[in-house]
Design an enzyme around this catalytic site. Structure first.
Site, PDB file in Angstrom:
ATOM      1  N   LYS A 105      -1.116  -7.833  -8.468  1.00 10.25           N
ATOM      2  CA  LYS A 105      -2.057  -7.852  -7.345  1.00 10.25           C
ATOM      3  C   LYS A 105      -1.674  -6.713  -6.424  1.00 10.25           C
ATOM      4  O   LYS A 105      -0.789  -6.829  -5.586  1.00 10.25           O
ATOM      5  CB  LYS A 105      -1.990  -9.192  -6.609  1.00 10.25           C
ATOM      6  CG  LYS A 105      -3.291  -9.594  -5.868  1.00 10.25           C
ATOM      7  CD  LYS A 105      -3.752  -8.637  -4.802  1.00 10.25           C
ATOM      8  CE  LYS A 105      -2.878  -8.665  -3.576  1.00 10.25           C
ATOM      9  NZ  LYS A 105      -3.412  -7.754  -2.483  1.00 10.25           N
ATOM     10  N   PHE A 145       0.806  -1.216   0.000  1.00  5.50           N
ATOM     11  CA  PHE A 145       0.000   0.000   0.000  1.00  5.50           C
ATOM     12  C   PHE A 145       0.838   1.264   0.000  1.00  5.50           C
ATOM     13  O   PHE A 145       0.376   2.315  -0.450  1.00  5.50           O
ATOM     14  CB  PHE A 145      -0.942   0.017   1.219  1.00  5.50           C
ATOM     15  CG  PHE A 145      -0.274   0.337   2.529  1.00  5.50           C
ATOM     16  CD1 PHE A 145      -0.026   1.657   2.908  1.00  5.50           C
ATOM     17  CD2 PHE A 145       0.119  -0.665   3.403  1.00  5.50           C
ATOM     18  CE1 PHE A 145       0.594   1.957   4.113  1.00  5.50           C
ATOM     19  CE2 PHE A 145       0.734  -0.380   4.601  1.00  5.50           C
ATOM     20  CZ  PHE A 145       0.980   0.938   4.958  1.00  5.50           C
ATOM     21  N   SER A 197       5.598  -6.608   4.269  1.00  3.50           N
ATOM     22  CA  SER A 197       6.161  -6.869   5.592  1.00  3.50           C
ATOM     23  C   SER A 197       6.950  -8.176   5.582  1.00  3.50           C
ATOM     24  O   SER A 197       6.729  -9.057   4.747  1.00  3.50           O
ATOM     25  CB  SER A 197       5.044  -6.940   6.631  1.00  3.50           C
ATOM     26  OG  SER A 197       4.247  -8.096   6.407  1.00  3.50           O
ATOM     27  N   GLU A 246       9.130  -3.000  13.562  1.00 10.06           N
ATOM     28  CA  GLU A 246       8.899  -2.044  12.476  1.00 10.06           C
ATOM     29  C   GLU A 246       7.537  -1.392  12.706  1.00 10.06           C
ATOM     30  O   GLU A 246       6.490  -2.031  12.566  1.00 10.06           O
ATOM     31  CB  GLU A 246       8.918  -2.744  11.115  1.00 10.06           C
ATOM     32  CG  GLU A 246       8.743  -1.771   9.955  1.00 10.06           C
ATOM     33  CD  GLU A 246       8.702  -2.453   8.609  1.00 10.06           C
ATOM     34  OE1 GLU A 246       9.079  -1.806   7.608  1.00 10.06           O
ATOM     35  OE2 GLU A 246       8.273  -3.618   8.530  1.00 10.06           O
ATOM     36  N   CYS A 258       9.495   1.732   3.588  1.00 14.45           N
ATOM     37  CA  CYS A 258      10.434   0.699   4.029  1.00 14.45           C
ATOM     38  C   CYS A 258      11.846   1.250   4.121  1.00 14.45           C
ATOM     39  O   CYS A 258      12.722   0.633   4.740  1.00 14.45           O
ATOM     40  CB  CYS A 258      10.404  -0.499   3.084  1.00 14.45           C
ATOM     41  SG  CYS A 258      11.028  -0.171   1.431  1.00 14.45           S
ATOM     42  N   GLU A 308      -5.156  -3.887  -1.446  1.00 18.21           N
ATOM     43  CA  GLU A 308      -6.588  -3.578  -1.465  1.00 18.21           C
ATOM     44  C   GLU A 308      -6.898  -2.249  -0.794  1.00 18.21           C
ATOM     45  O   GLU A 308      -8.036  -1.763  -0.876  1.00 18.21           O
ATOM     46  CB  GLU A 308      -7.388  -4.707  -0.817  1.00 18.21           C
ATOM     47  CG  GLU A 308      -7.032  -5.039   0.609  1.00 18.21           C
ATOM     48  CD  GLU A 308      -5.937  -6.075   0.744  1.00 18.21           C
ATOM     49  OE1 GLU A 308      -5.985  -6.856   1.726  1.00 18.21           O
ATOM     50  OE2 GLU A 308      -5.014  -6.111  -0.106  1.00 18.21           O
TER      51      GLU A 308
END
Length: 502
Positions: free
Chosen positions: A180, A156, A233, A387, A288, A183
């Site tokens: 993909k 995301f 992640s 994190e 990240c 969402e």
């Protein structure tokens, strides 16, 4: 009288450049994180739907894999131009669904554009090797060929840039792609995928399937999907890698991070403070490559913390479509998770110097948290070990260069790191000894250019191949070695002896 909210837009899969026409068994909501308003209803793919999309991609891959390099390059250049022309539209969609500022969204697309431009040089990158006369009248050469259908599972936090790390190279090397996206913010990928149609790639070369774990696992299990590129992640990256490899696929799975910035006593403290604030709070810390830990040597720690605090007071937080520096977090659940870490840091005894919760409610019903700064954090606290993926910066005081380096190397993550110093010898030793994949020297976010490759070490990467650059080209191709003989007409007839290198 307030305006009536518009009905949520249906967001569905793109298959062969067309919107999917089926009836979804499940859907999810897409929200504007600055307002909490539901703006879209997203179709979630079943395993059967994923199979339909892969079948379309498989047929397209047969044609596209045979397309000339000249045709592919024309499509890449056309796509590049369309991406430039539609940058503002895509950026507005990112801001509306992710929450980051419009300028940050534009910059994200710009970094993805660099990979497109790198992929435009694909003929040079696909040149194989050739050796003449390896034996009598025998030549040997190698060629690089596409894999077929490949999958891209993107996160995301960079809904445009991460797909652009992979898709242009996969397409340029002759593959068909099934993307993909997350969402949480799916629209940007749909907009970008539609540009490939305008660029002239055949139907089915670039497809989008929306969904959750069911769609991910269907891609991982499908025998016609030959490779998977993933960013997300670490726990999910490990799942993607293990399940994909078990299914016989190539997998590059980029995971999480806990990036440190070591500030030595001779550093320019204004530069270091600017870097800590921009790298810690940009995109609300949902990067990240964000700096989440500042390792400050004791002699300059008080002064550095004071300068960071001074800068946090100037940051404007609000709706990313306005004139602000930092937008909301992506969802209410993620906001709750990050504020939970703030509470845990206080309970663990860290000094909360700047509390981003203060004044957040006054910003409206969105998912806001201002810049948050902890000092005197220890390596056993959860705000250090985990994190957080939010605008929470932790200062750990260290006695020396060696202590700081050891903390970085002891960390299970190895994505990015930085050192701030005027000492070239210390910097050179740091870049050599630090166990991290991407290193910045007086650069807080050392994200490499497209012609280098992006990726970390340790628990930040599963698989051997980094994103984009020449490693990306190798990931989306396989090498075939060819040995050929064109004998002279006077070769003398049959010889059933064992072949030798004469």
């Amino acid at each position: 009288m307030s305006a009536t909210p518009s009905a949520p837009t249906r967001i569905t899969h793109l298959v062969g450049h067309r919107a999917w026409q089926g009836e979804p068994g499940r859907t999810s909501e897409v929200c504007n994180p600055a307002t909490g308003e539901v703006t879209g209803t997203l179709d979630l793919a079943s395993a059967e739907t994923v199979g339909e999309v892969v079948a379309v991609a498989r047929e397209a891959a047969r044609e596209w894999g045979r397309a000339s390099l000249a045709r592919r390059v024309r499509a890449l250049f056309a796509f590049r131009q369309l991406l430039v022309e539609h940058t503002d539209e895509i950026a507005r969609a990112i801001t509306a669904e992710h929450g980051k500022t419009h300028d940050d969204a534009v910059a994200e697309i710009g970094r993805g554009l660099e990979v497109v431009e790198f992929a435009c040089g694909i003929p040079q990158l696909l040149k194989g090797g050739f050796s003449e006369g390896v034996s009598t009248d025998v030549d040997a050469f190698s060629i690089l060929q596409p894999l077929g259908v490949v999958g891209v599972i993107s996160p995301f936090n960079f809904p445009a840039m991460v797909p652009l790390w992979f898709v242009p190279i996969a397409v340029a090397t002759g593959n068909a792609v099934v993307i993909k996206p997350s969402e949480k913010d799916p629209t940007a990928v749909n907009l970008i995928a539609d540009l490939w149609r305008g660029a002239g790639v055949p139907d089915g070369v670039v497809n989008v399937v929306h969904g959750d774990k069911e769609a991910v696992d269907a891609l991982l299990d499908h025998p016609d999907v030959k490779a998977i590129s993933f960013v997300g992640s670490t726990p999910v990256a490990r799942h993607v890698y293990e399940r994909g490899v078990a299914a016989g696929k190539r997998v590059q799975a980029l995971g999480g991070a806990k990036n440190h910035m070591l500030v030595l006593p001779d550093a320019d403290l204004d530069l270091a403070a600017d870097a800590a604030v921009s790298a810690g709070y940009g995109a609300a810390g949902e990067r990240c490559m964000a700096i989440s830990v500042v390792l400050a040597t004791e002699s300059i720690a008080d002064e550095l913390v004071a300068r960071i605090v001074e800068r946090t007071r100037t940051l404007r937080v609000g709706d990313g479509s306005g004139d602000v520096d930092m937008g909301p977090l992506v969802t209410r659940a993620h906001l709750d998770k990050v504020t939970g870490y703030v509470e845990a840091g206080v309970e663990a005894g860290a000094e909360l110097v700047v509390d981003g919760r203060e004044g957040a409610e006054a910003l409206g019903p969105g998912y806001f948290l201002g810049p948050t700064l902890f000092d005197r954090v220890t390596p056993r606290m959860s705000i250090y070990t985990d994190e957080i993926f939010g605008p929470v910066l932790s200062v750990v005081r260290v006695a020396s260069f060696d202590e700081g380096l050891q903390l970085i190397n002891d960390n299970p993550y190895g994505n990015g790191t930085a050192i701030f110093t005027h000492d070239g010898g210390a910097a050179r030793r740091f870049q050599h000894e630090v166990e991290v994949g991407m290193v910045g020297i007086n650069v807080p976010i050392p994200t490499p250019m497209a012609y280098y490759s992006f990726g970390g070490w340790k628990s930040s990467l599963f698989g051997d191949t980094h994103a984009h650059g020449i490693e990306g080209v190798h990931f989306f191709t396989r090498t075939k070695a060819v040995t050929q003989r064109w004998p002279d007409p006077s070769h003398g007839g049959l010889d059933l002896g064992f072949p030798t290198n004469g």
